[in-house]
Scaffold this motif. Structure first.
Motif, mmCIF file in Angstrom:
data_model
loop_
_atom_site.group_PDB
_atom_site.id
_atom_site.type_symbol
_atom_site.label_atom_id
_atom_site.label_comp_id
_atom_site.label_asym_id
_atom_site.label_seq_id
_atom_site.Cartn_x
_atom_site.Cartn_y
_atom_site.Cartn_z
ATOM 1 N N GLU A 1 -15.123 -26.937 -5.657
ATOM 2 C CA GLU A 1 -14.910 -27.564 -4.350
ATOM 3 C C GLU A 1 -13.428 -27.629 -3.991
ATOM 4 N N PRO A 2 -12.545 -28.085 -4.891
ATOM 5 C CA PRO A 2 -11.125 -28.097 -4.539
ATOM 6 C C PRO A 2 -10.568 -26.719 -4.208
ATOM 7 N N VAL A 3 -10.972 -25.683 -4.948
ATOM 8 C CA VAL A 3 -10.486 -24.331 -4.664
ATOM 9 C C VAL A 3 -10.943 -23.884 -3.290
ATOM 10 N N ARG B 1 -4.533 -24.693 -11.571
ATOM 11 C CA ARG B 1 -5.783 -23.934 -11.511
ATOM 12 C C ARG B 1 -6.083 -23.459 -10.095
ATOM 13 N N ILE B 2 -5.768 -24.270 -9.118
ATOM 14 C CA ILE B 2 -5.964 -23.846 -7.729
ATOM 15 C C ILE B 2 -5.017 -22.697 -7.404
ATOM 16 N N ALA C 1 -6.247 -19.565 -8.938
ATOM 17 C CA ALA C 1 -7.418 -19.033 -8.239
ATOM 18 C C ALA C 1 -7.028 -18.333 -6.942
ATOM 19 N N LEU C 2 -6.043 -18.877 -6.229
ATOM 20 C CA LEU C 2 -5.631 -18.276 -4.962
ATOM 21 C C LEU C 2 -4.686 -17.098 -5.156
ATOM 22 N N GLY C 3 -3.931 -17.124 -6.251
ATOM 23 C CA GLY C 3 -2.988 -16.050 -6.517
ATOM 24 C C GLY C 3 -1.613 -16.339 -5.956
ATOM 25 N N PRO C 4 -0.571 -15.727 -6.536
ATOM 26 C CA PRO C 4 0.809 -16.042 -6.152
ATOM 27 C C PRO C 4 1.177 -15.662 -4.723
ATOM 28 N N LYS D 1 -3.193 -34.055 -12.412
ATOM 29 C CA LYS D 1 -2.658 -33.476 -11.175
ATOM 30 C C LYS D 1 -2.089 -32.078 -11.387
ATOM 31 N N SER D 2 -1.224 -31.946 -12.384
ATOM 32 C CA SER D 2 -0.581 -30.646 -12.612
ATOM 33 C C SER D 2 -1.592 -29.597 -13.052
ATOM 34 N N THR D 3 -2.589 -30.017 -13.821
ATOM 35 C CA THR D 3 -3.621 -29.077 -14.271
ATOM 36 C C THR D 3 -4.436 -28.573 -13.088
#
Length: 206
Positions: A5-7, A38-39, A42-45, A32-34
């Protein structure tokens, strides 16, 4: 940690056009940092970069001079005004101009300037830290600069276990780590919790 859901929500924010800033707040040890990492992965740089609030910790030498070293992590042990200034720069990227944000090295317990490059064409900046929803002093200027703000609120026993473990991994004696958490981190956690209602999304399972 389930990040589906967050992603999805972060992807939608990144797709709205222009630069967007997502803030992830919560007490020490909330994850928070984890979650931010991860988001971003998932989205990429090309679509997301993480800019931590912790890069604005005052240097240890400054904290000692000010008499604040024994409560490092409290709101007045950060350069809140500098953080606000950076967020304003990040919200208005200039074509061809990369912004270099600071980070925090936990092995050194010091902020490191110019550690995080933020290219102007990256649509989503994810910033995470304790005081994004705090409403005192310069911190009150942070929330209006966030397009969306989330609050992480995991089970207390899990959060404390993570927090003590993090201190131990970075060199603290277990007994000292537990004392530091009780004496410093937990008063900060109670202060952070006062901003929970200002979040757009509260995640209790992280």
């Amino acid at each position: 940690m389930c990040t589906t859901e967050p992603v999805s929500r972060a992807e939608a924010l990144a797709a709205t056009g222009g630069r967007r800033v997502l803030g992830i707040a919560g007490p020490p040890g909330a994850g928070k940092s984890t979650l931010a990492a991860r988001i971003a992965e998932a989205l990429g740089p090309e679509r997301a970069v993480v800019v931590p609030m912790d890069g604005f910790h005052l240097a240890q030498a400054v904290l000692e001079r000010l008499g604040r070293a024994d409560r490092k992590g409290a709101p007045d042990t950060f350069d809140a005004a500098g953080y606000v200034a950076l967020l304003r720069r990040l919200r208005a990227p200039q074509r061809g101009s990369t912004v270099y944000a600071p980070a925090f090295d936990r092995s050194l317990e010091e902020p490191i300037a110019g550690s995080v490059p933020v290219a102007p064409d990256v649509p989503l900046v994810i910033t995470e830290g304790n005081y994004l929803l705090h409403d005192a002093g310069e911190w009150a200027r942070v929330r209006p600069l966030l397009d969306e703000a989330w609050y992480l609120d995991p089970a207390e026993d899990l959060r404390l276990e993570r927090l003590i473990g993090r201190h131990v991994r970075h060199g603290k004696d277990p007994a000292y780590a537990r004392d530091w958490v009780a004496r410093s981190d937990e008063p900060n956690a109670r202060l952070v919790a006062l901003g929970r209602h200002r979040a757009d999304l509260v995640l209790t399972t992280v």
